[in-house]
Write an enzyme that holds these catalytic residues in place. Structure first.
Site, PDB file in Angstrom:
ATOM      1  N   CYS A  71     -45.154 -57.748 -59.222  1.00  0.00           N
ATOM      2  CA  CYS A  71     -45.164 -57.924 -60.864  1.00  0.00           C
ATOM      3  C   CYS A  71     -46.302 -57.728 -61.571  1.00  0.00           C
ATOM      4  O   CYS A  71     -46.892 -56.917 -62.415  1.00  0.00           O
ATOM      5  CB  CYS A  71     -44.416 -59.026 -61.208  1.00  0.00           C
ATOM      6  SG  CYS A  71     -42.662 -59.071 -60.558  1.00  0.00           S
ATOM      7  N   HIS A 127     -45.786 -61.847 -67.915  1.00  0.00           N
ATOM      8  CA  HIS A 127     -46.114 -61.935 -66.723  1.00  0.00           C
ATOM      9  C   HIS A 127     -47.552 -61.969 -66.385  1.00  0.00           C
ATOM     10  O   HIS A 127     -48.019 -61.155 -65.368  1.00  0.00           O
ATOM     11  CB  HIS A 127     -45.516 -61.265 -65.582  1.00  0.00           C
ATOM     12  CG  HIS A 127     -45.375 -62.185 -64.273  1.00  0.00           C
ATOM     13  ND1 HIS A 127     -44.525 -61.605 -63.211  1.00  0.00           N
ATOM     14  CD2 HIS A 127     -45.770 -63.403 -63.770  1.00  0.00           C
ATOM     15  CE1 HIS A 127     -44.949 -62.740 -62.235  1.00  0.00           C
ATOM     16  NE2 HIS A 127     -45.455 -63.645 -62.650  1.00  0.00           N
TER      17      HIS A 127
END
Ligand SMILES: *[C@@H]1O[C@H](CO)[C@@H](O)[C@H](O)[C@H]1NC(C)=O
Ligand SMILES: *[C@@H]1O[C@H](CO)[C@@H](O)[C@H](O)[C@H]1NC(C)=O
Ligand SMILES: *[C@@H]1O[C@H](CO)[C@@H](O)[C@H](O)[C@H]1NC(C)=O
Ligand SMILES: *[C@@H]1O[C@H](CO)[C@@H](O)[C@H](O)[C@H]1NC(C)=O
Ligand SMILES: *[C@@H]1O[C@H](CO)[C@@H](O)[C@H](O)[C@H]1NC(C)=O
Length: 539
Positions: A71, A127
């Site tokens: 991610c 993130h």
């Protein structure tokens, strides 16, 4: 030149010339942990993705598109145009309570686009760090952000349980404000509603950049990883076991979102002037941490490994400016390429972007006869996990691996063929209600060319691949499933790879990872995850 052709080319020049002054809207949709075979257009009948498939068949299916394998590195690569080794993002992810983020000296894609007059919005997952305000989306080029700062959340409560600590807190933000109003509602739907609102409220006289980073189909918290609205789960009552049924419903909800976005653009009269990209941030974690059971068939490995199952991702581009839409393209493309490609499409000059690793594909996509611009990809160098992987032409080199090779198998499942592909579903999708019609035979033709086929193991040719003992080499064109290790067949090729990797290694910065901190615990902030290092401003 015949007269007709002359007038035609004049028309094309004029048309292109006049339309290029109008900057396109850019809608970039990032799926999370969606596997290669979690979409119908790659050949699976086990999922139902009529809208994603319709978009794929109408535009370009980018079948050799590579992301990073996780991610945070993927998001960093997308928004900076740089390989993660350039800014310390190459190892693992930004864990909830760890005080670091994508370095602030990086200028991100929305900041570049804003200079051209764009209004940029972010919806969904971030993130890329939140320990200080300055790392959050509002401070990094986005006029608004609705979503969460962590890697994932519960799809209904929007609580986030820390990965390695007993911390838990709410993570849902409307810009910088904690949003408690959507508790109990399904994340995929809430995010989609926000994107629809942004589109409806947008003044189309300025171009829009919408970065829509879905939670789907990432797993939720450890206590309840797979979640979907009950009515969606009930639609797939024949799918067994239950986990797979819920996952299929999560994929379906993601697909509905794409249908709604395209319809919203159409309603607002923005669709013809939009570029839509749909990309997965990495392959599915079929079995590992935050497993969702997603399907990377037929590829090797899964999320967070150096194999194709982690790196080679679902990717679609749609735009009315494509020279030759409705086909599969197999030239190499990497996440870092979107920045220069979209910036060029927006009328910018790639020289403004400084030193990046991404290359511009816009001319290749929109002009006939252009050469493909990319021939190599540095997949990664990670000296903590101790692996490196790289692609040059058809060849891929892998030295070392992650998790001591525990995730180095083949975890995908071939389509069970218990169901037939429902072409009517695609032809009647809301995406195709907005885009040009497709015929049944076109759908079948494109779908057939988008399937990846693998040769069986060539026994006398193949060496066992044990990347912690000796590097492995594959010809991905002939062997996309990485079953035939040809290390030892070409010493020269190995030397080329090792020389190139040494060059990259000489130019890398150390990983920026930091240890987790107790001070991040949401219990100190009324049960919310917040920018704990800017204490004086916190709740
Ligand atoms: C978020 O920022 C945008 C753009 O400045 C603004 O229109 C919107 O009202 C803000 N939302 C909240 C909840 O503050
Ligand atoms: C949209 O923006 C243009 C240019 O700034 C302005 O003239 C127009 O009034 C705006 N339209 C609406 C509906 O706000
Ligand atoms: C392979 O990786 C290991 C660990 O990162 C490293 O020590 C070794 O030098 C590499 N091998 C080659 C041939 O580059
Ligand atoms: C195929 O899709 C259409 C349109 O969504 C639907 O009405 C039909 O029931 C589907 N057929 C099957 C066999 O699932
Ligand atoms: C603290 O959290 C509760 C809900 O858990 C909420 O009702 C309250 O408004 C919050 N207080 C502040 C100051 O944000």
């Amino acid at each position: 030149m015949p007269l007709n052709a002359f007038w035609w080319s004049l028309f094309v020049v004029f048309f292109r010339g006049s339309s290029s002054t109008r900057r396109p809207h850019i809608i970039f949709i990032l799926a999370d942990d969606l596997g290669w075979s979690d979409v119908g257009f790659h050949g699976s009948n086990d999922v139902r993705t009529p809208n994603i498939d319709a978009l794929a068949y109408s535009g370009l299916i980018l079948n050799s598109h590579y992301s990073e394998n996780l991610c945070s590195p993927s998001r960093a690569a997308l928004l900076t145009g740089k390989y993660p080794i350039r800014n310390g993002m190459q190892h693992n992810v930004i864990v909830d309570s760890a005080p670091w983020g994508l370095p602030l000296d990086e200028k991100l894609l929305p900041e570049h686009l804003n200079k051209l007059g764009y209004v940029s919005h972010a919806v969904g997952k971030w993130h890329l760090g939140f320990f200080k305000k300055a790392y959050t989306p509002i401070y990094r080029g986005f006029a608004s952000h609705y979503g969460f700062w962590n890697s994932h959340q519960d799809y209904f409560s929007h609580q986030v349980q820390a990965s390695f600590l007993p911390f838990e807190g709410l993570d849902m933000r409307d810009n910088m404000t904690v949003d408690r109003s959507t508790k109990g509602r399904y994340t995929t739907r809430i995010l989609t509603e926000r994107a629809e609102k942004l589109i409806a409220a947008h003044n189309a006289s300025s171009p829009m950049f919408l970065y829509f980073a879905h939670l789907a189909t990432h797993a939720g918290n450890f206590d309840d990883p797979l979640q979907a609205p009950q009515e969606a789960i009930d639609m797939f009552s024949s799918v067994r076991p239950l986990k797979k049924r819920i996952y299929t419903a999560m994929v379906w909800e993601l697909d509905q979102s794409i249908g709604r976005l395209v319809a919203a653009l159409k309603r607002q009269n923005m669709l013809q002037d939009s570029i839509i990209a749909f990309v997965s941030d990495n392959g599915a974690p079929t079995t590992g941490l935050y497993r969702n059971g997603g399907n990377n068939w037929p590829f090797k490995g899964e999320k967070n490994t150096p194999w194709e199952g982690a790196l080679r991702t679902v990717a679609i581009l749609w735009s009315s400016s494509l020279a030759f839409p409705r086909r599969v393209v197999n030239h190499l493309m990497h996440l870092t390429d979107w920045m220069p490609t979209l910036y060029t499409a927006a009328g910018g000059n790639v020289r403004d972007l400084g030193r990046i690793d991404g290359v511009n594909h816009w001319d290749f996509f929109t002009r006939i006869g252009r050469k493909q611009p990319r021939h190599e990809i540095l997949h990664n160098i990670d000296d903590i996990y101790q692996y490196s992987a790289m692609r040059i032409g058809p060849y891929k080199y892998v030295n070392g691996t992650t998790f001591l090779g525990c995730l180095d198998g083949w975890y995908g499942t071939e389509d069970s063929n218990t169901r037939k592909y429902n072409i009517t579903d695609v032809l009647q999708s809301s995406v195709l209600a907005s885009l040009a019609r497709l015929s049944e035979s076109e759908v079948l033709r494109i779908r057939e060319t988008s399937k990846v086929r693998c040769p069986s193991l060539i026994k006398d040719n193949a060496q066992l691949c044990q990347p912690t003992k000796q590097p492995c080499l594959f010809n991905i064109h002939k062997d996309p499933c990485e079953t035939n290790n040809i290390y030892g067949k070409s010493k020269k090729l190995i030397e080329v790879f090792e020389k190139r990797l040494a060059e990259f290694r000489a130019d890398q910065v150390p990983p920026g990872n930091k240890k987790t901190e107790k001070a991040a615990d949401p219990k100190y902030f009324n049960g919310t995850w917040t920018y704990w290092r800017d204490l004086e401003d916190s709740v």
